[in-house]
Enzyme design. Structure first.
Site, PDB file in Angstrom:
ATOM      1  N   HIS A  38       0.815  -1.218   0.000  1.00 27.20           N
ATOM      2  CA  HIS A  38       0.000   0.000   0.000  1.00 27.20           C
ATOM      3  C   HIS A  38       0.849   1.270   0.000  1.00 27.20           C
ATOM      4  CE1 HIS A  38       0.370  -0.055   4.534  1.00 27.20           C
ATOM      5  NE2 HIS A  38       0.361   1.254   4.350  1.00 27.20           N
TER       6      HIS A  38
ATOM      7  N   ASP B 155       0.067  -7.446   1.156  1.00 31.56           N
ATOM      8  CA  ASP B 155       0.489  -6.073   1.453  1.00 31.56           C
ATOM      9  C   ASP B 155       2.012  -5.964   1.552  1.00 31.56           C
ATOM     10  OD1 ASP B 155       0.336  -3.388   1.871  1.00 31.56           O
ATOM     11  OD2 ASP B 155      -0.446  -3.497   3.919  1.00 31.56           O
TER      12      ASP B 155
ATOM     13  N   SER C 250       4.436   2.640   7.924  1.00 33.65           N
ATOM     14  CA  SER C 250       4.069   1.504   7.082  1.00 33.65           C
ATOM     15  C   SER C 250       5.250   1.038   6.234  1.00 33.65           C
ATOM     16  CB  SER C 250       2.917   1.885   6.167  1.00 33.65           C
ATOM     17  OG  SER C 250       1.726   2.032   6.882  1.00 33.65           O
TER      18      SER C 250
END
Length: 536
Positions: free
Chosen positions: A83, A114, A192
């Site tokens: 992402h 992911d 992230s």
């Protein structure tokens, strides 16, 4: 041959051993130098992204600048979240304490897990960097360190926490249902893709909070088993993903249900509720079979298996760690009779849901005919209603999320909106209408719909739904108005790139297989708002 005597060679052996040991300890006992090497391996990722606008499928949404984190791994690669780089138009990476940004590109991506792997054009980027290795999943309450570049500052951030839970979770990015770790370390946007470390080894990759999560002071990470699966998948640069074995199950926690299916008192397992006719379990498993064990792992009535002495998770974990072509052995009871069934895990190449799941790094499919904008129904479109799409999207769209595809109906078509013109008078306010037939013929998928429209040689096109509503369009007038509508509304084309190329190449015997990181396609039952089936 004369020997060379040195001062060390004349020392007693035990003193020499002590000297060598002290030298080794001095080299490894400098935590500051170890920490510095680790910091250098944590990378900041700068992304310029522009996602497609599924409300106006020939356009992009506004450009946005975002950032994330990553870690250098073996092979001059950077491991990060999918992402972080999804729908990227331009990627740059930056080392710790280095103002220079380097151009990067995506080498491999698994939106399902992911995770993504980046490479850097300038190979000297990696000259002074020591790659981090992938470690093992730590035990509960193990202290972990989270490295990354969260918003609110430019420099590297390091936080600590403990591993509090490991179980299957819904991944926020693509809705997959995979093993995940939960920690109480502070994690913020920008973290992230950063590594979760124990003893300077990667034991996780920070990811978005699981879908629907509302708890505070919790962070989630992709665990080593999922990372290793993706790295193995990436070896041939061809995405296979988590395979399928072709069935759905439900729990057997009801004593009455267990008695009804003639299970012994000490039997436990999962009840088969659906077997896909084109999957690996077809003609081998049957609905109402009870799966007692998979690849030697005994399945409990809540559909979990033992991973460790104090760790249980969904038996789907066994499938998650397989690759296409791997063998699957099932211990089954059918009508009280014990059976051993062998399957072969297969690549997921079929869309199991009528509503296709989130797509990334792809251009939307569309067709404009008689000024009506037609698109396939998918989760990208549904999520354009915003964070509250569960309540804001059209109720018909949400209803279809719970329906399985079939060979007769693989995909739904939506008349999204009408670009007002003379050719479509009377329908200017029609929006978000799901179509089932063209001139009475049932629609199989979006390509079939486009083929029916443009191969028609009659006077009037009649579009219908399953409630009896119809839209009638003059075919000759529609074709004649095409160029004027394109010019009036600034359309680059009347259909998406490649639409009619796919139509030309498709045959009834080889229907087009549309792949995506789909919850149903990924064996998770994600199209249904309920606890997911363990295996598909």
């Amino acid at each position: 041959m004369p020997q060379c005597n040195t001062g060390l060679s004349r020392l007693p052996s035990f003193i020499l051993g002590l000297l060598l040991l002290s030298t080794s300890l001095a080299a490894t006992a400098n935590p500051e130098s170890t920490l510095q090497r680790t910091k250098q391996a944590v990378i900041k990722i700068h992304t310029t992204r522009a996602a497609p606008d599924y409300f106006t499928p020939w356009r992009l949404l506004n450009l946005e600048q975002t950032s994330g984190s990553g870690a250098v791994i073996s092979g001059q690669r950077i491991l990060t979240n999918a992402h972080v780089i999804a729908d990227a138009r331009y990627l740059q990476v930056q080392k710790h304490n280095d103002p220079k940004k380097y151009l990067a590109e995506v080498a491999f991506v698994s939106h399902e897990a992911d995770l993504a792997i980046l490479t850097v054009d300038d190979k000297h980027f990696f000259d002074d960097l020591n790659p981090l290795s992938i470690g093992k999943l730590p035990a509960a309450l193990t202290e972990v360190s989270v490295f990354g570049y969260p918003f609110g500052g430019q420099s590297l951030s390091i936080t600590k926490g403990v591993l509090s839970r490991v179980e299957h979770q819904r991944y926020a990015h693509a809705g997959s249902y995979l093993l995940a770790g939960q920690i109480d370390a502070a994690i913020n946007p920008g973290n992230s893709g950063g590594p979760v470390l124990v003893d300077n080894q990667i034991v996780g990759v920070v990811m978005q909070a699981n879908a629907g999560a509302r708890a505070e002071n919790q962070g989630y990470f992709v665990p080593p088993s999922v990372i290793e699966h993706v790295l193995k998948d990436a070896e041939d640069n061809h995405f296979d993903g988590v395979p399928e074995i072709g069935f759905l199950t439900q729990s057997l926690e009801s004593p009455a249900t267990k008695r009804a299916y003639r299970l012994a008192e000490n039997d436990s397992g999962a009840l088969v509720t659906k077997v896909f006719a084109d999957g690996p379990a077809a003609h081998k498993l049957q609905v109402d079979d009870v799966i007692l064990a998979i690849n030697g792992h005994v399945i409990a009535d809540d559909q979990t298996i033992d991973l460790a002495a104090d760790l249980r998770t969904d038996f789907k974990y066994v499938v998650d760690n397989l690759h296409p072509g791997d063998a699957v052995s099932l211990a089954v009871k059918r009508d009280g009779v014990a059976l051993d069934i062998a399957l072969t895990a297969a690549q997921q190449n079929k869309n199991r849901s009528l509503v296709q799941a989130l797509q990334y790094d792809q251009q939307p499919r569309y067709m404009v005919y008689a000024g009506v904008v037609f698109v396939p129904l998918n989760m990208n479109l549904i999520r354009r209603w915003g964070r509250d799409w569960h309540s804001q999207a059209p109720i018909d769209f949400l209803h279809w999320r719970g329906q399985w595809a079939s060979p007769e109906q693989r995909e739904l078509v939506v008349a999204l909106k009408v670009l007002a013109a003379d050719v479509n008078l009377g329908y200017h306010n029609w929006t978000n209408w799901t179509i089932q037939q063209v001139n009475g013929e049932a629609i199989t998928d979006f390509d079939h719909f486009a083929e029916l429209i443009y191969s028609f040689d009659g006077d009037f096109i009649q579009l219908g739904d399953n409630k009896g509503y119809k839209m009638v369009l003059d075919h000759a007038q529609a074709l004649a108005a095409e160029d004027a509508i394109k010019q009036l509304y600034g359309l680059p084309a009347s259909h998406s790139v490649g639409l009619f190329d796919r139509i030309a190449n498709r045959t009834p015997e080889t229907p087009m297989a549309i792949t995506s990181d789909n919850t149903a396609q990924n064996n998770n039952g994600d199209t249904i708002e309920m606890p997911p089936p363990a295996v598909d």
